[in-house]
Design a protein around this motif. Structure first.
Motif, PDB file in Angstrom:
ATOM      1  N   ILE A  42      12.007   2.028  -0.019  1.00 15.65           N
ATOM      2  CA  ILE A  42      11.367   2.822   0.839  1.00 15.65           C
ATOM      3  C   ILE A  42      10.246   1.914   1.462  1.00 15.65           C
ATOM      4  CG2 ILE A  42      10.161   4.854   1.486  1.00 15.65           C
ATOM      5  CD1 ILE A  42      11.697   6.354  -0.780  1.00 15.65           C
ATOM      6  N   ILE A  43      10.209   1.805   2.713  1.00 13.71           N
ATOM      7  CA  ILE A  43       8.995   0.896   3.136  1.00 13.71           C
ATOM      8  C   ILE A  43       8.194   1.906   4.041  1.00 13.71           C
ATOM      9  CG2 ILE A  43       8.477  -0.863   4.720  1.00 13.71           C
ATOM     10  CD1 ILE A  43      10.944  -2.232   3.935  1.00 13.71           C
ATOM     11  N   PHE A  44       6.993   1.893   3.461  1.00 16.21           N
ATOM     12  CA  PHE A  44       5.855   2.953   4.114  1.00 16.21           C
ATOM     13  C   PHE A  44       5.074   2.050   5.102  1.00 16.21           C
ATOM     14  CE2 PHE A  44       6.866   4.511  -0.122  1.00 16.21           C
ATOM     15  CZ  PHE A  44       7.040   5.895   0.381  1.00 16.21           C
ATOM     16  N   VAL A  45       4.859   2.229   6.340  1.00 16.49           N
ATOM     17  CA  VAL A  45       4.225   1.594   7.276  1.00 16.49           C
ATOM     18  C   VAL A  45       3.078   2.797   7.510  1.00 16.49           C
ATOM     19  CG1 VAL A  45       4.056   0.556   9.632  1.00 16.49           C
ATOM     20  CG2 VAL A  45       5.861   0.513   8.388  1.00 16.49           C
ATOM     21  N   ALA A  46       1.908   2.363   7.187  1.00 15.04           N
ATOM     22  CA  ALA A  46       0.745   3.239   7.395  1.00 15.04           C
ATOM     23  C   ALA A  46      -0.776   2.282   7.406  1.00 15.04           C
ATOM     24  CB  ALA A  46       0.524   4.298   6.516  1.00 15.04           C
ATOM     25  N   SER A  47      -1.965   2.914   7.778  1.00 15.71           N
ATOM     26  CA  SER A  47      -3.082   2.397   7.667  1.00 15.71           C
ATOM     27  C   SER A  47      -4.147   3.346   7.227  1.00 15.71           C
ATOM     28  CB  SER A  47      -3.746   1.632   8.990  1.00 15.71           C
ATOM     29  OG  SER A  47      -3.718   2.706  10.089  1.00 15.71           O
ATOM     30  N   GLY A  48      -5.307   2.822   6.505  1.00 18.89           N
ATOM     31  CA  GLY A  48      -6.352   3.934   6.242  1.00 18.89           C
ATOM     32  C   GLY A  48      -5.798   4.654   5.141  1.00 18.89           C
ATOM     33  N   THR A  49      -6.209   5.948   5.142  1.00 17.55           N
ATOM     34  CA  THR A  49      -5.889   7.047   4.364  1.00 17.55           C
ATOM     35  C   THR A  49      -4.491   7.151   4.260  1.00 17.55           C
ATOM     36  OG1 THR A  49      -8.121   8.405   4.415  1.00 17.55           O
ATOM     37  CG2 THR A  49      -6.219   9.698   3.919  1.00 17.55           C
ATOM     38  N   SER A  50      -3.725   7.259   5.245  1.00 20.00           N
ATOM     39  CA  SER A  50      -2.174   7.273   5.124  1.00 20.00           C
ATOM     40  C   SER A  50      -1.572   6.073   4.221  1.00 20.00           C
ATOM     41  CB  SER A  50      -1.807   7.033   6.618  1.00 20.00           C
ATOM     42  OG  SER A  50      -2.028   8.255   7.317  1.00 20.00           O
ATOM     43  N   PHE A  55       0.516   4.129  -1.090  1.00 20.69           N
ATOM     44  CA  PHE A  55      -0.014   3.549  -2.411  1.00 20.69           C
ATOM     45  C   PHE A  55      -0.064   4.306  -3.470  1.00 20.69           C
ATOM     46  CE2 PHE A  55      -3.299  -0.098  -4.011  1.00 20.69           C
ATOM     47  CZ  PHE A  55      -2.246  -0.281  -5.016  1.00 20.69           C
ATOM     48  N   THR A  56      -0.750   5.468  -3.388  1.00 19.05           N
ATOM     49  CA  THR A  56      -0.812   6.520  -4.600  1.00 19.05           C
ATOM     50  C   THR A  56       0.506   6.708  -5.155  1.00 19.05           C
ATOM     51  OG1 THR A  56      -2.850   7.391  -3.632  1.00 19.05           O
ATOM     52  CG2 THR A  56      -1.675   8.664  -5.090  1.00 19.05           C
ATOM     53  N   ILE A  57       1.550   7.010  -4.379  1.00 20.99           N
ATOM     54  CA  ILE A  57       2.738   7.411  -5.153  1.00 20.99           C
ATOM     55  C   ILE A  57       3.636   6.217  -5.599  1.00 20.99           C
ATOM     56  CG2 ILE A  57       2.683   9.548  -3.948  1.00 20.99           C
ATOM     57  CD1 ILE A  57       5.148   7.277  -2.476  1.00 20.99           C
ATOM     58  N   LYS A  58       3.325   5.094  -5.126  1.00 19.79           N
ATOM     59  CA  LYS A  58       4.155   3.919  -5.390  1.00 19.79           C
ATOM     60  C   LYS A  58       4.734   3.811  -6.696  1.00 19.79           C
ATOM     61  CE  LYS A  58       3.938  -1.103  -5.389  1.00 19.79           C
ATOM     62  NZ  LYS A  58       5.451  -1.532  -4.681  1.00 19.79           N
ATOM     63  N   VAL A  64       9.500   6.671 -11.716  1.00 18.04           N
ATOM     64  CA  VAL A  64       9.967   8.025 -12.073  1.00 18.04           C
ATOM     65  C   VAL A  64      11.201   8.191 -11.323  1.00 18.04           C
ATOM     66  CG1 VAL A  64       9.563  10.400 -12.236  1.00 18.04           C
ATOM     67  CG2 VAL A  64       7.805   8.994 -12.806  1.00 18.04           C
ATOM     68  N   CYS A  65      11.232   7.562 -10.136  1.00 12.03           N
ATOM     69  CA  CYS A  65      12.377   8.088  -9.306  1.00 12.03           C
ATOM     70  C   CYS A  65      13.363   6.785  -9.022  1.00 12.03           C
ATOM     71  CB  CYS A  65      11.892   8.592  -8.004  1.00 12.03           C
ATOM     72  SG  CYS A  65      10.829   9.916  -8.004  1.00 12.03           S
ATOM     73  N   GLY A  66      13.064   5.746  -9.451  1.00  7.67           N
ATOM     74  CA  GLY A  66      13.888   4.650  -9.497  1.00  7.67           C
ATOM     75  C   GLY A  66      14.076   4.015  -8.368  1.00  7.67           C
ATOM     76  N   ILE A  67      13.075   4.080  -7.163  1.00  8.45           N
ATOM     77  CA  ILE A  67      13.276   3.750  -5.919  1.00  8.45           C
ATOM     78  C   ILE A  67      12.346   2.601  -5.574  1.00  8.45           C
ATOM     79  CG2 ILE A  67      13.474   4.187  -3.490  1.00  8.45           C
ATOM     80  CD1 ILE A  67      14.127   7.218  -4.378  1.00  8.45           C
ATOM     81  N   ARG A  68      12.685   1.413  -5.143  1.00 11.47           N
ATOM     82  CA  ARG A  68      11.599   0.495  -4.774  1.00 11.47           C
ATOM     83  C   ARG A  68      10.545   0.917  -3.666  1.00 11.47           C
ATOM     84  NH1 ARG A  68      14.540  -3.581  -4.232  1.00 11.47           N
ATOM     85  NH2 ARG A  68      14.406  -4.257  -2.063  1.00 11.47           N
ATOM     86  N   ALA A  69       9.313   0.804  -3.624  1.00 11.31           N
ATOM     87  CA  ALA A  69       8.368   1.169  -2.583  1.00 11.31           C
ATOM     88  C   ALA A  69       7.694  -0.044  -2.063  1.00 11.31           C
ATOM     89  CB  ALA A  69       7.628   2.322  -3.179  1.00 11.31           C
ATOM     90  N   THR A  70       7.616  -0.156  -0.768  1.00 10.12           N
ATOM     91  CA  THR A  70       6.571  -1.314  -0.382  1.00 10.12           C
ATOM     92  C   THR A  70       5.635  -0.758   0.728  1.00 10.12           C
ATOM     93  OG1 THR A  70       8.522  -2.756  -0.593  1.00 10.12           O
ATOM     94  CG2 THR A  70       6.868  -3.481   0.915  1.00 10.12           C
ATOM     95  N   PRO A 225      -5.219   3.130  -6.267  1.00 10.22           N
ATOM     96  CA  PRO A 225      -5.279   3.542  -4.975  1.00 10.22           C
ATOM     97  C   PRO A 225      -6.039   4.889  -4.686  1.00 10.22           C
ATOM     98  CG  PRO A 225      -3.011   3.755  -5.872  1.00 10.22           C
ATOM     99  CD  PRO A 225      -3.855   2.976  -6.736  1.00 10.22           C
ATOM    100  N   VAL A 226      -6.217   5.589  -5.884  1.00 11.83           N
ATOM    101  CA  VAL A 226      -7.252   6.828  -5.378  1.00 11.83           C
ATOM    102  C   VAL A 226      -8.780   6.182  -5.254  1.00 11.83           C
ATOM    103  CG1 VAL A 226      -8.545   8.642  -6.907  1.00 11.83           C
ATOM    104  CG2 VAL A 226      -5.918   8.284  -6.967  1.00 11.83           C
ATOM    105  N   ALA A 227      -8.959   4.861  -6.095  1.00 12.67           N
ATOM    106  CA  ALA A 227     -10.327   4.462  -6.109  1.00 12.67           C
ATOM    107  C   ALA A 227     -10.359   3.754  -4.338  1.00 12.67           C
ATOM    108  CB  ALA A 227     -10.425   3.116  -7.018  1.00 12.67           C
ATOM    109  N   GLN A 228      -9.356   3.210  -3.834  1.00 12.39           N
ATOM    110  CA  GLN A 228      -9.438   2.773  -2.785  1.00 12.39           C
ATOM    111  C   GLN A 228      -9.617   3.868  -1.655  1.00 12.39           C
ATOM    112  OE1 GLN A 228      -6.405  -1.146  -2.904  1.00 12.39           O
ATOM    113  NE2 GLN A 228      -6.069   0.364  -1.258  1.00 12.39           N
ATOM    114  N   GLU A 229      -9.191   5.015  -1.894  1.00 15.36           N
ATOM    115  CA  GLU A 229      -9.306   6.258  -1.043  1.00 15.36           C
ATOM    116  C   GLU A 229     -10.798   6.613  -1.009  1.00 15.36           C
ATOM    117  OE1 GLU A 229      -8.923   9.373   1.616  1.00 15.36           O
ATOM    118  OE2 GLU A 229      -8.014   7.192   1.610  1.00 15.36           O
TER     119      GLU A 229
END
Length: 353
Positions: A42-50, A55-58, A64-70, A225-229
């Motif tokens: 799964i490739i997430f394209v987003a900026s800022g809070t999004s 990043f928080t769920i990566k 846990v879910c066994g799916i690579r996240a970028t 990522p929570v710190a980043q937010e």
């Protein structure tokens, strides 16, 4: 008038709605994926809070879910990324639904015929209308541009999405899904309790916080990522200069800039570098100035002890203190959160379609 604190207080109810309605909200995506070859990323394209939400769920998505996240910022994706993964699901996130570069990223994916879905606050938006599948963020209308409700509901929506995709591909069992959803339900009362504790802590430490004009936030694992937010929230709301760091990186180059005009927060969870977090906090408290650990591995004086009830989703518990602190600092500094600070920037660059 609705205050930003009102938005924060709506978060538990919205999270409950997202969990309870996930079968309906995510049915379109699951039907779409069932007709396609299995994705490998799964490739997430987003900026800022999004971006921070993704990043928080990566870690959860991968471990846990066994799916690579970028994660990719829209500008990098549109202008500087040449080779795309044809086996990925591209998730384009924009709360307002009209971010120009997110729309251009979506167009780039669609022209290649790759799998895509959008996550927006409203399904009646240009990005939602253009995506193959549109998912509602779950926040409804958020009255302020400084997203608290939007962050938490995006994180929750992404958690649910990862769970359902993992179940679709038999990466997790039905029993595991039930356990995860039960654990998610622990958040609702916990967030209310943490908000109350944070307000009490804030009033006790208000003088020390108000007299400082910079902030640093450090954490590790999925609290980074929570710190980043937290960083973004304080910077845009108060506003004051903030920086966030992964815990180990915090004590390398950045420590050379530590001084008593800075507020330091360390988000700490038991079993995750807790002794390192305490050692850094002790150094700052004894040698530099104001430092508070936030979490369930605290040292006492000035620390904000919270006891997360969720095993898998405590990121949503840890962001609550920083959302409250950012709002209270802004309010006590006299900031009008309905007014932009540098509104004239739109004369020079346009971020939306």
């Amino acid at each position: 008038m609705v205050t930003l604190m009102d938005c924060i207080e709506r978060i538990p109810l919205k999270l409950e709605e997202i969990a309870n309605k996930r079968d309906v909200r995510l049915s379109g995506l699951l039907e779409y994926l069932e007709r396609k070859d299995e994705i490998d990323e799964i490739i997430f394209v987003a900026s800022g809070t999004s971006y921070n939400s993704a990043f928080t769920i990566k870690s959860f998505c991968e471990n846990v879910c066994g799916i690579r996240a970028t994660l990719v910022y829209p500008n990098i994706f549109v202008n500087y990324t040449e080779k795309l993964n044809p086996k990925a699901l591209y998730v384009l996130i924009s709360q307002g639904g009209s971010t120009r570069l997110v729309y251009e990223a979506l167009e780039k994916v669609k022209k290649l015929g790759y799998l895509n879905c959008s996550i927006t606050a409203s399904l009646d938006s240009i990005i939602a209308n253009h995506a193959d599948v549109a998912i509602e963020m779950g926040c409804a209308h958020e009255e302020y541009n400084y997203r608290t409700l939007g962050y938490s509901t995006t994180v929750a929506t992404l958690y649910m999405m990862c769970i359902d995709i993992a179940r679709l591909y038999n990466n997790i069992t039905e029993e595991q899904v039930s356990d995860l959803l039960e654990d998610f339900g622990n958040l609702y009362e916990s967030l209310v309790e943490i908000k109350g504790k944070t307000l009490s802590w804030y009033y006790e430490n208000k003088f020390s916080l108000m007299k400082r004009n910079k902030m640093m936030v450090a954490a590790t694992n999925d609290l980074w990522p929570v710190a980043q937010e937290s960083d973004i929230k304080v910077m845009e709301m108060v506003p004051m200069i903030t920086r966030s760091f992964e815990l180990e990186e915090f004590i390398h180059g950045p420590q050379n800039s530590f001084d008593d005009s800075t507020v330091f927060f360390i988000l700490s969870r038991k079993g995750e570098d807790e002794e390192k977090a305490k050692a850094i906090a002790k150094f700052i408290k004894n040698e530099i100035g104001f430092c508070a650990i936030i979490g369930n591995s605290t040292m006492g004086e000035r620390d904000l002890e919270i006891n997360p009830r969720s095993k898998y989703f405590s990121t949503l518990e840890y962001i609550t203190p920083m959302q409250v602190i950012a709002y209270k600092l802004a309010d006590d500094h006299g900031r009008d959160l309905k007014r932009a600070v540098n509104a004239q920037v739109t004369k020079y660059i346009t971020k939306t379609i």
